[in-house]
Design an enzyme around this catalytic site. Structure first.
Site, PDB file in Angstrom:
ATOM      1  CE  LYS A 116      33.634  26.964  48.009  1.00  0.00           C
ATOM      2  NZ  LYS A 116      35.000  27.021  48.129  1.00  0.00           N
ATOM      3  CE  LYS A 158      29.598  24.640  47.339  1.00  0.00           C
ATOM      4  NZ  LYS A 158      28.995  25.949  47.470  1.00  0.00           N
ATOM      5  N   GLY A 164      36.627  27.434  42.496  1.00  0.00           N
ATOM      6  CA  GLY A 164      36.599  27.189  41.079  1.00  0.00           C
ATOM      7  C   GLY A 164      35.955  26.203  40.479  1.00  0.00           C
ATOM      8  CG  HIS A 208      27.861  31.821  39.400  1.00  0.00           C
ATOM      9  ND1 HIS A 208      28.718  30.743  39.431  1.00  0.00           N
ATOM     10  CD2 HIS A 208      28.141  32.947  40.138  1.00  0.00           C
ATOM     11  CE1 HIS A 208      29.408  31.130  40.113  1.00  0.00           C
ATOM     12  NE2 HIS A 208      29.245  32.094  40.507  1.00  0.00           N
ATOM     13  NE  ARG A 293      40.557  32.908  42.842  1.00  0.00           N
ATOM     14  CZ  ARG A 293      39.750  33.026  41.904  1.00  0.00           C
ATOM     15  NH1 ARG A 293      39.505  34.055  40.995  1.00  0.00           N
ATOM     16  NH2 ARG A 293      38.981  31.946  41.671  1.00  0.00           N
ATOM     17  NE  ARG A 339      36.218  32.739  32.654  1.00  0.00           N
ATOM     18  CZ  ARG A 339      36.581  32.448  33.935  1.00  0.00           C
ATOM     19  NH1 ARG A 339      37.373  31.296  34.360  1.00  0.00           N
ATOM     20  NH2 ARG A 339      35.867  33.256  34.835  1.00  0.00           N
TER      21      ARG A 339
END
Length: 445
Positions: A116, A158, A164, A208, A293, A339
């Site tokens: 990060k 963090k 994730g 976000h 990804r 989801r």
């Protein structure tokens, strides 16, 4: 085009990749654990190889077993899906060193974006906005306290190697920071093998928003619009939609340009996502991380841009041009993904079990990417994702109407599931208005 492909994943994403690969005439090999032997993705592949027991460290994260399966079946390429080994740079290097094609960005890009702090510094150098924060890991608690005082509370603590939504904590003052620092560091060491911690400014009311990028075989990087991902629980996404209701044409132009710069800064190839935090009050956005990804939520981009992202990944890996004109990308309509997880719809705690009933909704603008069907057992060994319910329409209102009907028609009995949560969300005025932020789920609860 690649002729044979091993899918190093499971569940819905394995089925998703298999579907496109078979449409393209590619022979597909699935790998599976003992716990997943009866799942649909195993039966749908041309060939399936058992690679280990339920523990993912001994199966889906077992590099040696996966490479042995590739060798024994004559696979030409490996697609990692998301999770597991998908962002493991060493695995990507090993795949290519074995003479196989890696369907993803190269290992150097994965490494550069996997840390990060390194990623933040690279992005800042490339002119991508980053939130105020540390440029090096906080070496100890005292360094973290000093950094937080300079940045200003509240701050986000963090894990530098995290992802994730894992390995994060919020501190509103020094006392909270002392607790969160120790907690995040211990978690990061246990989960990622790296206890490095960074400190960033925390924005209590924020959205976000992420941008889908694709690094083409000819070296160009293109942006395929943005996705809104603010409906979250425990910093993990539940709903995504594209385009974002918070993004104006002018803001979209800035977001997409920044995402392209981010990809170009690391010579990015294949599919990736640049995640950002957006302050809806000011229109400012800040780089959060790059996921090297395919994302869980890629179907909403597929609907809006009319492309198959898995096919594009395979074309890039094969050295082929895309199916679309990079200079004439035109989005159309609106798409929403929900989801469907095996979890309590109130507290979101996992709820495995045997699927006694499984009836998927159908109809115009409705798509279900599922990992299970009736008679399957949802085990506690893996992520709780059962399926993704994706709806699309000419407008957001039309997509919302289709979402309500699809949620009402989705029948799952056996494992606990969060379908009732989506029924509740789709009557929530804040969500329906489009003026929501990452705190919406907590306000609903």
């Amino acid at each position: 085009m690649i002729e044979s492909l091993l899918v190093a994943n499971r569940g819905e994403i394995a089925r998703r990749i298999i579907r496109t690969a078979k449409r393209l005439g590619i022979r597909v090999i699935a790998v599976h654990s003992e716990a997943d032997a009866d799942l649909p993705f195993v039966a749908e592949a041309d060939e399936a190889v058992l690679i280990g027991p339920p523990n993912p460290a001994l199966s889906y994260r077992n590099t040696e077993a996966i490479l042995a399966a590739a060798k024994s079946t004559g696979a030409q390429a490996i697609h990692p899906g998301y999770g597991f080994l998908s962002e493991n740079a060493e695995f990507a290097r090993t795949v290519e060193a074995s003479g196989l094609i890696w369907v993803g960005p190269d290992a150097d890009a994965i490494s550069a974006m996997g840390d990060k702090i390194n990623a933040r510094n690279l992005m800042a150098a490339a002119g991508v906005p980053v939130a105020p924060g540390t440029t090096d890991p906080a070496a100890d608690l005292d360094a973290a306290v000093t950094a937080a005082a300079e940045i200003g509370y509240p701050v986000m603590v963090k894990a530098a190697a995290g992802g994730g939504g894992m390995g994060m904590g919020v501190a509103v003052d020094e006392a909270a920071l002392r607790t969160e620092y120790d907690k995040v560091r211990a978690f990061a060491e246990r989960m990622f093998g790296d206890g490095s911690v960074l400190i960033e400014r925390y924005f209590p009311r924020v959205r976000h928003v992420e941008v889908q990028i694709l690094g083409l075989a000819d070296g160009r990087v293109v942006a395929l619009g943005e996705r809104e991902c603010s409906v979250q629980r425990r910093n993990q996404k539940l709903v995504e939609e594209s385009p974002s209701p918070a993004v104006s044409p002018e803001l979209r132009s800035r977001l997409l340009a920044a995402a392209v710069r981010a990809g170009e800064a690391v010579g990015y190839r294949n599919a990736g996502t640049v995640e950002c935090l957006l302050d809806p009050a000011t229109g400012e956005f800040f780089f959060l991380e790059m996921n090297t990804r395919l994302q869980v939520e890629h179907p909403v981009t597929e609907y809006v841009y009319g492309i198959d992202l898995v096919e594009e990944q395979l074309r890039v890996a094969s050295g082929l041009a895309p199916t679309f004109d990079p200079d004439a990308l035109t989005p159309s309509g609106h798409a929403i993904e929900m989801r469907i997880n095996a979890e309590d719809p109130k507290r979101f705690l996992p709820g495995p079990g045997v699927v006694r009933t499984w009836v998927e909704p159908t109809g115009e603008g409705v798509r279900v990417d599922s990992g299970y069907t009736e008679g399957n057992t949802v085990t506690p060994f893996y992520d709780s994702l059962l399926a993704k319910l994706i709806v699309s329409g000419a407008t957001r209102d039309e997509a919302l109407d289709r979402a309500k009907a699809a949620v009402a028609a989705f029948q799952i009995e056996g494992p606990k599931n969060n379908v009732p949560f989506f029924a509740e969300l789709l009557t929530n005025d804040e969500f329906l208005s489009g003026a929501y932020d990452t705190g919406i789920v907590s306000r609903m609860r």
